[in-house]
Design a protein around this motif. Structure first.
Motif, PDB file in Angstrom:
ATOM      1  N   ARG A 139       0.743  -1.237  -0.079  1.00 23.58           N
ATOM      2  CA  ARG A 139      -0.168  -0.052   0.057  1.00 23.58           C
ATOM      3  C   ARG A 139       0.896   1.297   0.000  1.00 23.58           C
ATOM      4  N   ARG A 140       2.127   1.233   0.778  1.00 21.12           N
ATOM      5  CA  ARG A 140       2.713   2.659   0.920  1.00 21.12           C
ATOM      6  C   ARG A 140       3.577   2.534  -0.339  1.00 21.12           C
ATOM      7  N   GLU A 143       1.309   4.383  -2.918  1.00 23.48           N
ATOM      8  CA  GLU A 143       0.953   5.852  -2.593  1.00 23.48           C
ATOM      9  C   GLU A 143       1.321   6.690  -3.739  1.00 23.48           C
ATOM     10  N   HIS A 177      -0.306  14.096   2.871  1.00 18.92           N
ATOM     11  CA  HIS A 177      -1.310  13.491   2.089  1.00 18.92           C
ATOM     12  C   HIS A 177      -2.598  14.399   2.087  1.00 18.92           C
ATOM     13  N   GLN A 194      -6.857   9.368  -3.957  1.00 16.42           N
ATOM     14  CA  GLN A 194      -5.718   8.522  -3.619  1.00 16.42           C
ATOM     15  C   GLN A 194      -4.688   8.882  -2.611  1.00 16.42           C
ATOM     16  N   HIS A 195      -4.621  10.368  -2.387  1.00 17.70           N
ATOM     17  CA  HIS A 195      -3.830  10.838  -1.036  1.00 17.70           C
ATOM     18  C   HIS A 195      -4.772  10.699   0.332  1.00 17.70           C
ATOM     19  N   ALA A 198      -4.277   7.109   1.011  1.00 19.22           N
ATOM     20  CA  ALA A 198      -2.943   7.117   1.737  1.00 19.22           C
ATOM     21  C   ALA A 198      -2.786   7.503   3.268  1.00 19.22           C
TER      22      ALA A 198
END
Length: 360
Positions: A139-140, A143, A177, A194-195, A198
């Motif tokens: 996941r990271r 980002e 983010h 998306q941000h 994250a």
């Protein structure tokens, strides 16, 4: 010389009594509590809720609470169980179905196995789900990139305060983010989402991260995700939450009756004037969705639209009232209120002029 020996002996005896009173363990702060992570390098206690920090009441309990009076409740529980087992052995209790081969009590599933408690009576974290670390790394890695020059001082002070429960590096990344989500939500809602995701993935237990994810998902038209995140933010942070957005998400999912159910919740009384106006506008829209136009008019009327109210919230309420009157077939009244909105809406925030022309 004898007096010195007596003083040394008395001092050692006093120190021994203090250690025994403290359970043989050093105190950790004035309260005697040890929080999650306190055993790893003396880190400060971390809280996962925000009620106390926001001044909304409620006791803050951290993982691994210790008794504030000194000593360890877990040790006392273990000693009590041992004493109980010894007494039962002396009585010659023959209930073999609840004892092991050593004569002590066997832990039952109702107390231990079902909740993951250990033999000391304290909570146990349990096994980590297989592949969890790999999923977090993936996941990271996925980002969106953060541009240079982002300044966390641009964040609202309350948001920065909420992020203090995170490590410094993680709080910085989450804050950046959130800044990007706020900057992009109007022009690029998908990238903004998306941000926001994250930030949520890094700080899933922080109310503001879930709220930002919910608001951004709402702006992107992701009703189901928005509703889920806004509910989570309300559970974590307490208070009424973003009731207007939650009700509008129910409308977006084709469930106006669910939106109306929210209007009956006790949290509605906690809304301030501006939030209450927005919520009433959404509920009136839900009534229109169900064909209940007169009920929509009554919903807006309860907020007392006032021609003297020059605020943006007052302007929106007047427009909603005019719209409800028009949909209920009360054309003359609707025309009058649309004309009022046109006179007040110098920046043309609404389409009242077009609506009035259509009625004419």
């Amino acid at each position: 010389m004898a007096d010195n020996d007596n003083r040394d002996h008395n001092r050692r005896d006093r120190d021994d009594r203090r250690r025994n009173a403290d359970g043989g363990r050093p105190r950790s702060g004035g309260s005697g509590q040890r929080g999650y992570g306190a055993d790893r390098g003396g880190n400060e206690r971390r809280d996962w809720g925000s009620k106390e920090r926001r001044g909304e009441g409620g006791d803050r309990r951290s993982y691994g609470d210790r008794d504030s009076r000194g000593g360890d409740r877990q040790d006392r529980r273990r000693d009590d169980r041992r004493s109980s087992g010894d007494r039962d052995n002396r009585r010659g209790d023959s209930r073999g179905d609840s004892r092991d081969n050593r004569g002590g009590r066997r832990p039952t599933g109702a107390r231990y196995g079902q909740r993951g408690d250990d033999f000391t009576g304290g909570p146990r974290s349990g096994p980590v789900r297989q592949g969890f670390r790999e999923e977090r790394m993936d996941r990271r890695a996925a980002e969106p990139d953060l541009p240079e020059g982002l300044d966390l001082a641009d964040l609202d002070p309350l948001v920065r305060q909420d992020l203090r429960v995170l490590s410094k590096d993680n709080a910085e990344a989450v804050g950046k983010h959130i800044l990007m989500a706020a900057e992009l939500v109007d022009d690029a809602p998908e990238l903004a989402l998306q941000h926001a995701r994250a930030a949520k993935n890094r700080a899933g237990r922080v109310a503001v991260a879930r709220e930002v994810n919910g608001i951004t998902a709402y702006r992107a038209g992701e009703w189901k995700e928005a509703l889920s995140e806004l509910r989570a933010a309300r559970r974590i942070g307490g208070g009424p939450g973003m009731l207007a957005l939650m009700a509008d998400c129910e409308r977006g999912l084709g469930r106006p009756e669910k939106a109306i159910e929210l209007s009956r919740s006790e949290e509605v009384a906690q809304l301030d004037r501006e939030a209450a106006v927005e919520f009433a506008i959404v509920i009136a829209g839900a009534r229109h969705d169900m064909g209940q136009h007169e009920s929509a008019v009554l919903t807006v009327e309860r907020m007392n639209p006032d021609r003297k109210d020059d605020s943006f919230s007052g302007l929106r309420l007047a427009y909603a009232y005019a719209d409800a009157l028009a949909q209920a077939g009360r054309t003359e009244e609707a025309r009058d209120w649309f004309a009022h909105v046109v006179a007040k809406d110098e920046d043309e925030w609404t389409d009242a002029a077009e609506r009035l022309e259509a009625l004419d």
